[in-house]
Design an enzyme around this catalytic site. Sequence first.
Site, PDB file in Angstrom:
ATOM      1  N   ARG A  47       0.812  -1.225   0.000  1.00  0.00           N
ATOM      2  CA  ARG A  47       0.000   0.000   0.000  1.00  0.00           C
ATOM      3  C   ARG A  47       0.846   1.276   0.000  1.00  0.00           C
ATOM      4  O   ARG A  47       0.395   2.337  -0.401  1.00  0.00           O
ATOM      5  CB  ARG A  47      -0.924   0.003   1.221  1.00  0.00           C
ATOM      6  CG  ARG A  47      -2.239  -0.670   0.897  1.00  0.00           C
ATOM      7  CD  ARG A  47      -3.197  -0.537   2.009  1.00  0.00           C
ATOM      8  NE  ARG A  47      -2.594  -1.019   3.249  1.00  0.00           N
ATOM      9  CZ  ARG A  47      -3.229  -1.092   4.411  1.00  0.00           C
ATOM     10  NH1 ARG A  47      -4.468  -0.705   4.509  1.00  0.00           N
ATOM     11  NH2 ARG A  47      -2.637  -1.557   5.480  1.00  0.00           N
ATOM     12  N   LYS A 146      -0.228 -19.280   5.752  1.00  0.00           N
ATOM     13  CA  LYS A 146      -0.911 -19.669   6.968  1.00  0.00           C
ATOM     14  C   LYS A 146      -0.879 -18.514   7.975  1.00  0.00           C
ATOM     15  O   LYS A 146      -0.010 -17.652   7.827  1.00  0.00           O
ATOM     16  CB  LYS A 146      -0.241 -20.899   7.582  1.00  0.00           C
ATOM     17  CG  LYS A 146       1.268 -20.672   7.863  1.00  0.00           C
ATOM     18  CD  LYS A 146       1.754 -21.353   9.086  1.00  0.00           C
ATOM     19  CE  LYS A 146       1.404 -20.677  10.348  1.00  0.00           C
ATOM     20  NZ  LYS A 146       2.328 -19.638  10.810  1.00  0.00           N
ATOM     21  N   ASP A 175       2.821 -24.506   4.042  1.00  0.00           N
ATOM     22  CA  ASP A 175       3.241 -24.688   5.432  1.00  0.00           C
ATOM     23  C   ASP A 175       4.737 -24.929   5.323  1.00  0.00           C
ATOM     24  O   ASP A 175       5.174 -26.000   4.910  1.00  0.00           O
ATOM     25  CB  ASP A 175       2.545 -25.914   6.041  1.00  0.00           C
ATOM     26  CG  ASP A 175       2.902 -26.055   7.510  1.00  0.00           C
ATOM     27  OD1 ASP A 175       4.091 -25.957   7.837  1.00  0.00           O
ATOM     28  OD2 ASP A 175       1.989 -26.255   8.330  1.00  0.00           O
ATOM     29  N   HIS A 176       5.527 -23.909   5.660  1.00  0.00           N
ATOM     30  CA  HIS A 176       6.946 -24.002   5.289  1.00  0.00           C
ATOM     31  C   HIS A 176       7.672 -25.140   6.010  1.00  0.00           C
ATOM     32  O   HIS A 176       8.719 -25.574   5.567  1.00  0.00           O
ATOM     33  CB  HIS A 176       7.658 -22.655   5.465  1.00  0.00           C
ATOM     34  CG  HIS A 176       7.996 -22.291   6.870  1.00  0.00           C
ATOM     35  ND1 HIS A 176       7.109 -21.709   7.730  1.00  0.00           N
ATOM     36  CD2 HIS A 176       9.148 -22.426   7.569  1.00  0.00           C
ATOM     37  CE1 HIS A 176       7.695 -21.499   8.890  1.00  0.00           C
ATOM     38  NE2 HIS A 176       8.934 -21.920   8.822  1.00  0.00           N
ATOM     39  N   LYS A 180      11.127 -28.165   4.830  1.00  0.00           N
ATOM     40  CA  LYS A 180      12.435 -28.264   5.503  1.00  0.00           C
ATOM     41  C   LYS A 180      13.129 -29.570   5.117  1.00  0.00           C
ATOM     42  O   LYS A 180      12.494 -30.624   5.031  1.00  0.00           O
ATOM     43  CB  LYS A 180      12.262 -28.155   7.020  1.00  0.00           C
ATOM     44  CG  LYS A 180      11.872 -26.738   7.455  1.00  0.00           C
ATOM     45  CD  LYS A 180      11.851 -26.617   8.957  1.00  0.00           C
ATOM     46  CE  LYS A 180      11.302 -25.268   9.389  1.00  0.00           C
ATOM     47  NZ  LYS A 180      12.321 -24.244   9.559  1.00  0.00           N
ATOM     48  N   GLU A 214      11.136 -21.869  20.382  1.00  0.00           N
ATOM     49  CA  GLU A 214      11.817 -20.684  19.853  1.00  0.00           C
ATOM     50  C   GLU A 214      12.309 -19.831  21.009  1.00  0.00           C
ATOM     51  O   GLU A 214      11.649 -19.739  22.052  1.00  0.00           O
ATOM     52  CB  GLU A 214      10.831 -19.835  19.040  1.00  0.00           C
ATOM     53  CG  GLU A 214      10.317 -20.519  17.810  1.00  0.00           C
ATOM     54  CD  GLU A 214       9.412 -19.582  17.021  1.00  0.00           C
ATOM     55  OE1 GLU A 214       9.921 -18.848  16.183  1.00  0.00           O
ATOM     56  OE2 GLU A 214       8.196 -19.587  17.274  1.00  0.00           O
ATOM     57  N   ASP A 233      -0.987 -20.229  15.275  1.00  0.00           N
ATOM     58  CA  ASP A 233       0.266 -19.872  14.588  1.00  0.00           C
ATOM     59  C   ASP A 233       1.152 -21.101  14.348  1.00  0.00           C
ATOM     60  O   ASP A 233       1.847 -21.171  13.342  1.00  0.00           O
ATOM     61  CB  ASP A 233       1.024 -18.835  15.446  1.00  0.00           C
ATOM     62  CG  ASP A 233       2.197 -18.205  14.710  1.00  0.00           C
ATOM     63  OD1 ASP A 233       2.062 -17.942  13.502  1.00  0.00           O
ATOM     64  OD2 ASP A 233       3.255 -17.974  15.338  1.00  0.00           O
ATOM     65  N   HIS A 238       2.048 -26.220  11.596  1.00  0.00           N
ATOM     66  CA  HIS A 238       3.378 -26.842  11.604  1.00  0.00           C
ATOM     67  C   HIS A 238       3.419 -28.134  12.436  1.00  0.00           C
ATOM     68  O   HIS A 238       3.906 -29.168  11.979  1.00  0.00           O
ATOM     69  CB  HIS A 238       4.432 -25.885  12.171  1.00  0.00           C
ATOM     70  CG  HIS A 238       4.533 -24.583  11.436  1.00  0.00           C
ATOM     71  ND1 HIS A 238       4.300 -24.479  10.086  1.00  0.00           N
ATOM     72  CD2 HIS A 238       4.836 -23.327  11.848  1.00  0.00           C
ATOM     73  CE1 HIS A 238       4.469 -23.212   9.711  1.00  0.00           C
ATOM     74  NE2 HIS A 238       4.798 -22.496  10.766  1.00  0.00           N
ATOM     75  N   LYS A 338       7.080 -19.670  22.370  1.00  0.00           N
ATOM     76  CA  LYS A 338       8.007 -18.550  22.168  1.00  0.00           C
ATOM     77  C   LYS A 338       8.767 -18.333  23.469  1.00  0.00           C
ATOM     78  O   LYS A 338       8.304 -18.709  24.551  1.00  0.00           O
ATOM     79  CB  LYS A 338       7.218 -17.276  21.852  1.00  0.00           C
ATOM     80  CG  LYS A 338       6.397 -17.377  20.583  1.00  0.00           C
ATOM     81  CD  LYS A 338       6.996 -16.550  19.484  1.00  0.00           C
ATOM     82  CE  LYS A 338       6.210 -16.642  18.201  1.00  0.00           C
ATOM     83  NZ  LYS A 338       7.056 -16.908  17.031  1.00  0.00           N
TER      84      LYS A 338
HETATM   85  C1  BG6 Z   1       5.872 -19.035  11.412  1.00  0.00           C
HETATM   86  C2  BG6 Z   1       5.209 -18.423  12.616  1.00  0.00           C
HETATM   87  O1  BG6 Z   1       4.939 -19.744  10.649  1.00  0.00           O
HETATM   88  O2  BG6 Z   1       6.897 -19.937  11.841  1.00  0.00           O
HETATM   89  C3  BG6 Z   1       6.251 -17.702  13.477  1.00  0.00           C
HETATM   90  O3  BG6 Z   1       4.238 -17.495  12.182  1.00  0.00           O
HETATM   91  C4  BG6 Z   1       7.389 -18.630  13.829  1.00  0.00           C
HETATM   92  O4  BG6 Z   1       5.650 -17.220  14.686  1.00  0.00           O
HETATM   93  C5  BG6 Z   1       7.930 -19.301  12.575  1.00  0.00           C
HETATM   94  O5  BG6 Z   1       8.409 -17.863  14.443  1.00  0.00           O
HETATM   95  C6  BG6 Z   1       8.946 -20.371  12.920  1.00  0.00           C
HETATM   96  O6  BG6 Z   1       9.530 -20.828  11.725  1.00  0.00           O
HETATM   97  P1  BG6 Z   1      11.001 -21.409  11.721  1.00  0.00           P
HETATM   98  O7  BG6 Z   1      11.184 -21.944  10.344  1.00  0.00           O
HETATM   99  O8  BG6 Z   1      11.900 -20.252  12.024  1.00  0.00           O
HETATM  100  O9  BG6 Z   1      11.037 -22.436  12.788  1.00  0.00           O
END
Ligand code: BG6
Length: 486
Positions: A47, A146, A175-176, A180, A214, A233, A238, A338
């Site tokens: 934006r 997501k 979903d990353h 991995k 994390e 989240d 995940h 977290k």
């Molecule tokens: C994201 C979450 O999908 O994954 C974040 O929104 C999180 O809150 C992150 O920190 C963690 O990803 P990775 O690959 O760093 O473990």
Amino acid sequence: MKAVDPFDLVIFGGTGDLAARKLLPAMYHRHVAGQLPDEARIIALGRKDLGREGYLESIFDKSSANIGAAYFDAERWRDFAGRIDYLQLDASSDENFAALADYLRDASSRIRIFYLSTSPDLFAGICQRLAHSELAQPSSRVVLEKPLGRDLKSADEINACVETVFDERQIYRIDHYLGKEAVQNLMALRFGNSIFEPLWSHGKIRDVQITLAERLGVEGRGEFYDTTGNLRDMVQNHLMQLLCIVAMEPPISMDADNVRDEKLKVLRSLEPLTPETVIKNVVRGQYQAGNIDGSPVAGYLQEPGIPADSRTETFVALKARINNWRWAGVPFYLRTGKRMHDHVSEVVINFFGVPHPIFPHSQEAEIPNRLYIRLQPQEAIEWHLMAKQPGDRNVLKPVKLDLDLAGMNERHLDAYERLLMDVVRGNQTLFVRRDELNAAWQWVTPIMKTWAALDQAPEPYEAGTSGPAAAHDLVARNRRRWIEEH
Ligand code: BG6
């Protein structure tokens, strides 16, 4: 490396954190690897009135830091940046979409990827406007970030709307974690070897633990995080996807639908939660002030953008059961948070100990075998076994068989690199199908409902620790311990 077909990557939410931190560094690495054809373009949308130069300046620090000093090269970056353009776009403006269509008109037949890295509330509207401006073509693909929705109902509404514009084969729900390297390796280990299959079930496996811990806090994403929370989240996506990869039956092939059919069966076999089992088997935590790496950090409620009376959870631990022949009776302990003690993502498969110990001099003979699949910080697979200690007596000691993933390859692809290239190639194996997503939402629904009805504050835990005491009680009740306590 073989280049892929020419494509345009159009990023909605181009000024957001994900674009600078993950998407652009991922494309830079693929550019340097020679995988991007000359025609490939990246069009970031936002934006703000930044102009191309202003945009490149705005992302530079984050992108270069995330590429990493070992791989960043100023000249290559300049070359790569030549592919990037920026357009100002308000996602609710028909005129702005018409301008985008004009901009893209010259190469209308090439693969066009619309990456929706925005709030999910905007997904439906963006797709409708893409359709009205004739940007949704058979060669188009849409990537949905997501969390997709806030619950089953909203996710289903968004998906229904997206599907009025795009066919399921054009929709990539990302979903990353599925991208991995260690997750791919877990599949390779399970389905590329015959020795694991007979061990991979109840009777052999005592329990499975999955931890996504994390050290980071909410990192300037306070507003997003507070309305999302850890369950939406990390758990619904995940953690549950990892659970599926660990527990699924061997698919008949690696084709997208064969893999996704098997994951769906796992989700459908999860024992449904009730208000009673949520209270007993799900722990909800929120971090308080503490220390990370020796430095004091604020509590969640003191983070910018967080209401002082917020009850949003920053930690979840739970026990799940999969009711099928393979897994009956095996507890799956899942945990994510977290501001925890460590930055580690790992799956640990705990096997039963030997039925009859015969090495009386070994203090440690009782240590059961364990398989570690570590996703972070360093991808690794370790098999913990007992071996004889050298010497004249039969004394055993624990040893590690280490699958040295780092030694196999110079550089591991980041999850987003693999997944973005999969979108270009049209491979949906590592993306989530709508029925899977619904099943995952359905399973967490009783958790959300019970928490809302209870109206209680989450359990506090000190930042830099492994979570609230209740998470330890959850496993201790079954005479188990979390991985780091072994
Ligand atoms: C994201 C979450 O999908 O994954 C974040 O929104 C999180 O809150 C992150 O920190 C963690 O990803 P990775 O690959 O760093 O473990």
